[in-house]
Design an enzyme around this catalytic site. Structure first.
Site, PDB file in Angstrom:
ATOM      1  N   GLN A 196      -7.364   5.663  -7.670  1.00 14.63           N
ATOM      2  CA  GLN A 196      -7.342   6.978  -6.909  1.00 14.63           C
ATOM      3  C   GLN A 196      -6.821   8.039  -7.739  1.00 14.63           C
ATOM      4  OE1 GLN A 196      -4.332   7.057  -3.687  1.00 14.63           O
ATOM      5  NE2 GLN A 196      -5.252   8.566  -2.694  1.00 14.63           N
ATOM      6  N   GLU A 225      -3.847  13.512  -0.244  1.00 22.17           N
ATOM      7  CA  GLU A 225      -3.946  12.797   0.945  1.00 22.17           C
ATOM      8  C   GLU A 225      -2.961  12.764   1.972  1.00 22.17           C
ATOM      9  OE1 GLU A 225      -4.615   8.123   2.041  1.00 22.17           O
ATOM     10  OE2 GLU A 225      -4.688   8.541  -0.043  1.00 22.17           O
ATOM     11  N   SER A 251       0.916  -1.092  -0.004  1.00 22.19           N
ATOM     12  CA  SER A 251       0.001   0.139   0.108  1.00 22.19           C
ATOM     13  C   SER A 251       0.615   1.377  -0.020  1.00 22.19           C
ATOM     14  CB  SER A 251      -0.932  -0.120   1.223  1.00 22.19           C
ATOM     15  OG  SER A 251      -2.038   0.872   1.278  1.00 22.19           O
ATOM     16  N   HIS A 295      -6.985  -6.493   0.476  1.00 22.67           N
ATOM     17  CA  HIS A 295      -5.878  -5.491   0.248  1.00 22.67           C
ATOM     18  C   HIS A 295      -4.752  -5.969   1.235  1.00 22.67           C
ATOM     19  CE1 HIS A 295      -3.440  -1.991  -0.426  1.00 22.67           C
ATOM     20  NE2 HIS A 295      -3.930  -1.424   0.688  1.00 22.67           N
ATOM     21  N   LYS A 297       4.364   1.991  -1.979  1.00 21.38           N
ATOM     22  CA  LYS A 297       5.012   3.237  -2.904  1.00 21.38           C
ATOM     23  C   LYS A 297       6.382   3.649  -2.245  1.00 21.38           C
ATOM     24  CE  LYS A 297       0.333   5.492  -1.999  1.00 21.38           C
ATOM     25  NZ  LYS A 297      -0.508   4.905  -3.162  1.00 21.38           N
ATOM     26  N   TRP A 342      -9.102   1.182  -6.572  1.00 19.04           N
ATOM     27  CA  TRP A 342      -8.538   2.268  -6.293  1.00 19.04           C
ATOM     28  C   TRP A 342      -6.715   2.090  -6.537  1.00 19.04           C
ATOM     29  CZ3 TRP A 342     -10.231   6.648  -4.795  1.00 19.04           C
ATOM     30  CH2 TRP A 342      -9.327   7.431  -3.949  1.00 19.04           C
TER      31      TRP A 342
END
Length: 526
Positions: free
Chosen positions: A267, A275, A225, A356, A229, A319
């Site tokens: 997203q 965010e 998640s 997820h 990144k 997403w």
């Protein structure tokens, strides 16, 4: 333009020479954080809008690279552009980095320009025993690939808390954490680059420790998640990482930025930018129009080459932009292929459990194989591309460039036929063309890579005929038009890859269900 010390230039040049020699050998991490530190930094860049992915092989001044040795400075250009427009600046090693390494933890102390900061990370040794030193995987946020599998495979786990280095929940003009203590709370650098900087400082300390506990030359990184990144940024920006394993990284991670606005449910870029301050402040100018960016994430994937890269994605959560992720992986794989390292990249989105960041049984064996190959150096499994039909991108829709054949020795090939590698044959002695195919087979499906080679004269178009086995069906294809999905199928060039110079090649591919072994392609030139 950044200041370049002479000693850094000389070190980078020596490293580049070594990289050229070793490129076709067993994949290994670099000896330095950035082999391109001595390369020229691009000046002003024209931000011309284009919906196609920028050519990773074309330099800022418009020339295309022609040799593997050229990639060092081209990668440095991509790195600079990624920092300038996407991530914010990731500073090089500070004036002083000290710390300790033990069987249970790592401490890091940094001093630069009169400012100091400290942070720490936990260590868990492998469950397989032994006295070390051990390879290790940095787990960003303690949340990534299955740590039990990592430790059972023979690697230690470094639990890295990135929030101690770059805290979430802070405004852009008052960022907090060790990185911003050193470089200022108003730094334009985003959290992902700050997290990558922190991981690099952990590696500095491991290097200084003398290798009594952990090996600095056998390090991986993973995260899921938002930590996926971060793991992607760590591996892209520090060439000492031998194996990068981002999981379900979503927007601001692996997926191409140009693809996200058109991918239903993904997203939005404005959301990923707002965010958290993950991305650099300069990215605000591109949230509504990524087409003006001079790079995209396929080139950041290419920054990892030729080191190990295992991208894991989840097509069940819109997403996460898995379709755009598959395009980034396919585009980045072209860099791997050009460097003769096609078997060093894997992509896997064909999963059953849509939860997820689940611990997935499908990924356990390839995770072990990647650790064995890139960290333990005891395996040689070929990379795999298992793209879910639910979120399969088509690279041909996104590029108008071809992958060059780079000089400096023959490309390495995997005898089992990896996703972007495989056996090659010399060009035909006369005119016309020949076709070869390499297949990466798994239970229930396969990816086939077809190489078309022109003979002694150039060709202006080509058609490859191939007959699929009983029950085999093509589900997607890239860089090619096709007639039919079963039985006898014809593959025909698209607009930009029909012209092939004498003795040169172009590659296309398709994914299918069933069995893809035993294919015997024929080629007809036009």
């Amino acid at each position: 333009m950044r200041t370049r010390w002479l000693v850094v230039v000389l070190a980078a040049l020596l490293a580049a020479i070594g990289a050229v020699v070793a490129l076709g050998a067993s994949p290994a991490a670099a000896a330095v954080e950035d082999e391109g530190a001595g390369c020229p930094v691009p000046g002003s860049v024209s931000l011309t809008a284009t919906s196609r992915l920028p050519d990773p092989f074309r330099t800022v001044d418009g020339a295309r690279i022609t040799s593997k040795s050229d990639w060092r400075c081209r990668r440095a250009e991509i790195k600079e552009l990624a920092e300038r427009y996407v991530y914010g600046d990731k500073p090089s090693k500070p004036a002083s980095v000290t710390g300790t390494v033990s069987s249970s933890g790592i401490t890091v102390n940094v001093t630069h320009n009169g400012r100091t900061a400290s942070f720490s990370a936990g260590v868990q040794l492998p469950t397989t025993g032994g006295t070390g030193p051990f390879p290790a995987v940095i787990v960003v946020g303690g949340f990534g690939a299955d740590t039990a599998t990592i430790r059972a495979a023979g690697a230690a786990v470094i639990s890295y808390d990135p929030l101690a280095v770059g805290r979430e929940g802070t405004p852009r003009n008052n960022k907090q954490g060790a990185f911003y203590t050193v470089y200022g709370a108003t730094s334009s650098t985003g959290l992902l680059a700050a997290w990558a900087w922190g991981a690099s400082r952990i590696i500095d300390v491991i290097e200084q420790s003398g290798g009594s506990v952990l090996r600095a030359d056998a390090l991986g990184v993973t995260g899921c998640s938002r930590y996926g990144k971060g793991a992607f940024a760590v591996g892209a920006f520090d060439q000492r990482i031998a194996l990068t394993m981002p999981i379900e990284s979503g927007s601001a991670g692996v997926p191409i930025l140009r693809g996200i606005p058109g991918e239903s449910g993904a997203q939005p870029l404005s959301s990923a930018y707002g965010e958290q301050p993950w991305l650099g402040d300069a990215f605000s100018a591109f949230t509504g129009n990524p087409n003006t960016l001079p790079i995209d994430m396929h080139s950041v994937v290419g920054m990892v080459a030729p080191r190990g890269l295992f991208i894991m994605e989840n097509p069940a959560v819109d997403w996460l932009a898995a379709r755009s992720g598959s395009v980034a992986a396919l585009g980045g794989a072209e860099v791997y292929k050009a460097l003769g390292a096609g078997a060093n990249i894997s992509y896997w989105s064909d999963v059953r459990d849509g939860t997820h960041c689940a611990s997935r049984a499908e990924w356990r064996t390839p995770l072990q194989q990647h650790i064995q190959k890139f960290l333990l150096k005891t395996g040689n499994a070929a990379g795999v591309f298992r793209i879910s039909s639910r979120k399969a991108g088509n690279l041909a829709d996104w590029r108008d460039w071809q992958t060059p054949t780079l000089t400096d020795g023959p490309p390495t090939t995997d005898p089992t036929g990896g996703p972007t590698g495989g056996p090659t044959t010399p060009p035909p002695a006369g005119g016309g063309c020949t076709a070869t195919v390499s297949v990466n087979q798994w239970t229930g499906g396969f990816v086939a890579t077809v190489r078309v080679t022109a003979g002694a004269a150039p060709i202006n178009g080509w058609t490859v005929g191939v007959t699929l086995g009983a029950g085999a069906t093509i589900t997607s294809a890239w860089n090619v038009n096709r007639s039919g999905n079963t039985g006898a199928v014809q593959l025909t060039n698209v607009a930009y890859n029909g012209s092939v110079a004498a003795g040169q090649s172009t590659e296309v591919g398709f994914q299918g269900t069933g069995t893809g072994t035993g294919l015997s392609p024929t080629c007809t030139a036009r």
